[in-house]
Design an enzyme around this catalytic site. Structure first.
Site, PDB file in Angstrom:
ATOM      1  N   CYS A 173      -0.327   6.512  -3.235  1.00 14.89           N
ATOM      2  CA  CYS A 173      -0.870   5.361  -2.510  1.00 14.89           C
ATOM      3  C   CYS A 173      -2.019   5.733  -1.564  1.00 14.89           C
ATOM      4  CB  CYS A 173       0.227   4.616  -1.762  1.00 14.89           C
ATOM      5  SG  CYS A 173       1.194   5.607  -0.612  1.00 14.89           S
ATOM      6  N   ASP A 367      -3.030  -3.820  -1.214  1.00 18.10           N
ATOM      7  CA  ASP A 367      -1.836  -3.011  -1.434  1.00 18.10           C
ATOM      8  C   ASP A 367      -1.914  -2.270  -2.766  1.00 18.10           C
ATOM      9  OD1 ASP A 367       0.656  -1.907  -1.475  1.00 18.10           O
ATOM     10  OD2 ASP A 367       1.754  -3.790  -1.292  1.00 18.10           O
ATOM     11  N   HIS A 369       0.464  -0.616  -4.222  1.00 18.68           N
ATOM     12  CA  HIS A 369       1.797  -0.319  -4.735  1.00 18.68           C
ATOM     13  C   HIS A 369       2.218  -1.125  -5.963  1.00 18.68           C
ATOM     14  CE1 HIS A 369       1.933   1.256  -0.563  1.00 18.68           C
ATOM     15  NE2 HIS A 369       2.613   2.224  -1.152  1.00 18.68           N
TER      16      HIS A 369
END
Length: 473
Positions: A173, A367, A369
């Site tokens: 990440c 994000d 993820h």
């Protein structure tokens, strides 16, 4: 006080004790390094679990037939479960269980929003005309944030080196967040801040070229494969989590190698990159210093062809122990008002995100993820499907909840732009009540001159440092 590098944390599901965070921090009332809190350790442990679980699945899928037969009865149920978790979106739910729920949408429709140097002014008047205007402004904001390039976890790419890993789920990440920040710099460089994505085909050649740079193969200059190779000296490795400082230094190394490999006209990175450190190259405490002399040296790689080269400034920081010291929140918010803003590499412990804007005490972020299938876009494919690089979902978190270990980015197109940045940064430091994020100085000799005086070439030294001492990464 001595600085410290953040090191990679190797994912290992079979650890007997929780993995501790590699990043520790010091503030004015603490003069020795301390382990991170249990919250960060818990996040790192879960991140290790995610990485290892997916690794088991990928390794099994790629094993020779004879090996598969030997382990089929023991691992088929496990790998099927992992595959279902990854494919079905349960990965995000597991992350949220540990790191907190995702907040979606715009927190309030009565406060202005700052997004990477652009302000979206929202009226607090409740009349129908103003409400309609606010709706239009929020639509423009949504179009803006959805036009930023989103880089997420991928699965199914060529194995990274000798690791046999074909996915970065659970550990990549920070790499993905940094790719988003650099991609934003390239968008600003090529199109300007006002650029917005359209659905018109064929797509712009330069836009497709930027996406190609971040593909997931060694052929793409800024792929996760090449970043891990460039960052080996800073602890980057497949399957390991890394902090903002090491990530910034890895980009510095990669950019340097790319421009040394090619002539300036063919370099995939048409700008310089400067990592801001503290006094004496970060070996002592103190706010990081934007040294103007160093910046000027950084742009010399143009080999005399131009007077100034566009430059990215990366400022890695540690702003507290287990959470950001509240004294720094106003300054963090203010950086998004800079026209040069590239946002922040940050997020919650063990879960990096790309923070792109603020509204009151909330931060908007992209994000990384989400797990998506690998997509390698050819730089000549103007009809390529780029939908996986963008999202209309607006996410936000309280600024006070972000990890104190972060990095701020800025892009300066020319010398006037850099001069404006220095002026804004100096003013911000002067208004920080003794707790500046970073300062500006002409040279290392006048590092301890007050920021505004240094920029205005005033040689009168200010012996009072004021505020908190700093621990440099």
């Amino acid at each position: 006080m001595k600085g410290f590098p953040d090191k990679a944390v190797t994912s290992n599901f079979y650890l007997e004790t929780p993995t501790e965070s590699s990043t520790t921090a010091l503030t004015s009332d603490c003069s020795e390094q301390r382990p991170s809190d249990s919250k960060l350790s818990r996040a790192s442990l879960w991140s290790s679990f995610f990485s290892s679980a997916f690794t088991v699945f990928e390794s099994y899928r790629e094993s020779p037939t004879c090996e598969k037969k030997g382990v089929h009865s023991r691992s088929n149920g496990w790998t099927s479960a992992v595959k279902k978790v990854v494919a079905g979106g349960s990965m995000r739910r597991l992350h949220e269980r540990v790191l907190g729920p995702t907040k979606i949408g715009i927190p309030t429709q009565t406060s202005d929003i700052w997004l990477l140097g652009t302000c979206y002014k929202i009226s607090a008047d409740g009349c129908s005309a103003e409400a309609e205007a606010t709706g239009n402004i929020l639509a423009e904001f949504t179009h803006d944030i959805s036009s930023r390039i989103l880089v997420t976890y991928r699965k199914g790419f060529d194995a990274i080196g000798d690791s046999k890993l074909t996915s970065d789920v659970g550990w990549g990440c920070m790499v993905r967040s940094s790719q988003m920040l650099i991609a934003q710099a390239l968008l600003c460089h090529q199109f300007g801040r006002s650029w917005r994505r359209t659905s018109v085909e064929p797509q712009d050649q330069d836009y497709i070229t930027i996406l190609h740079l971040f593909g997931d193969s060694e052929a793409s200059p800024f792929s996760i494969h090449n970043l891990l190779l460039a960052g080996k000296a800073y602890g980057l490795a497949a399957g390991s989590w890394v902090g903002p400082y090491a990530m910034c230094r890895s980009w510095e190394t990669l950019v340097r190698s790319k421009r040394e490999e090619t002539v300036p006209e063919l370099c995939p990175f048409p700008m310089a990159l400067y990592v801001v450190s503290g006094d004496e190259n970060g070996e002592r405490g103190g706010a990081p210093v934007v040294c103007i002399e160093d910046v000027h040296r950084s742009v010399e790689f143009s080999k005399g062809q131009v007077d100034w080269t566009p430059i990215i400034l990366l400022v890695p920081l540690v702003l507290g122990l287990d959470k950001v010291n509240p004294r720094y929140i106003p300054s963090l918010q203010a950086t998004f008002t800079f026209p040069q803003s590239l946002g922040i590499l940050g997020g919650k412990p063990g879960a990096s995100t790309y923070i792109v804007g603020v509204q009151d005490d909330n931060a908007f972020y992209l994000d990384p993820h989400e797990v998506q299938q690998v997509v390698n876009i050819s730089k000549d494919d103007l009809e390529a499907d780029s939908s996986s690089y963008h999202s209309n979902v607006i996410r936000h978190i309280p600024l006070e909840s972000i990890d104190p270990s972060l990095a701020i980015g800025f892009y300066c197109r020319d010398k006037d732009d850099f001069d404006e940045f220095c002026s804004l940064a100096s003013k911000l430091a002067e208004e920080s009540n003794g707790a500046p994020l970073f300062t500006v100085a002409h040279s290392h000799q006048n590092t301890f001159v007050s920021s505004c005086d240094a920029y205005q070439e005033d040689d009168d030294a200010d012996d009072g440092h004021g505020g908190d001492e700093w621990q440099l990464l």
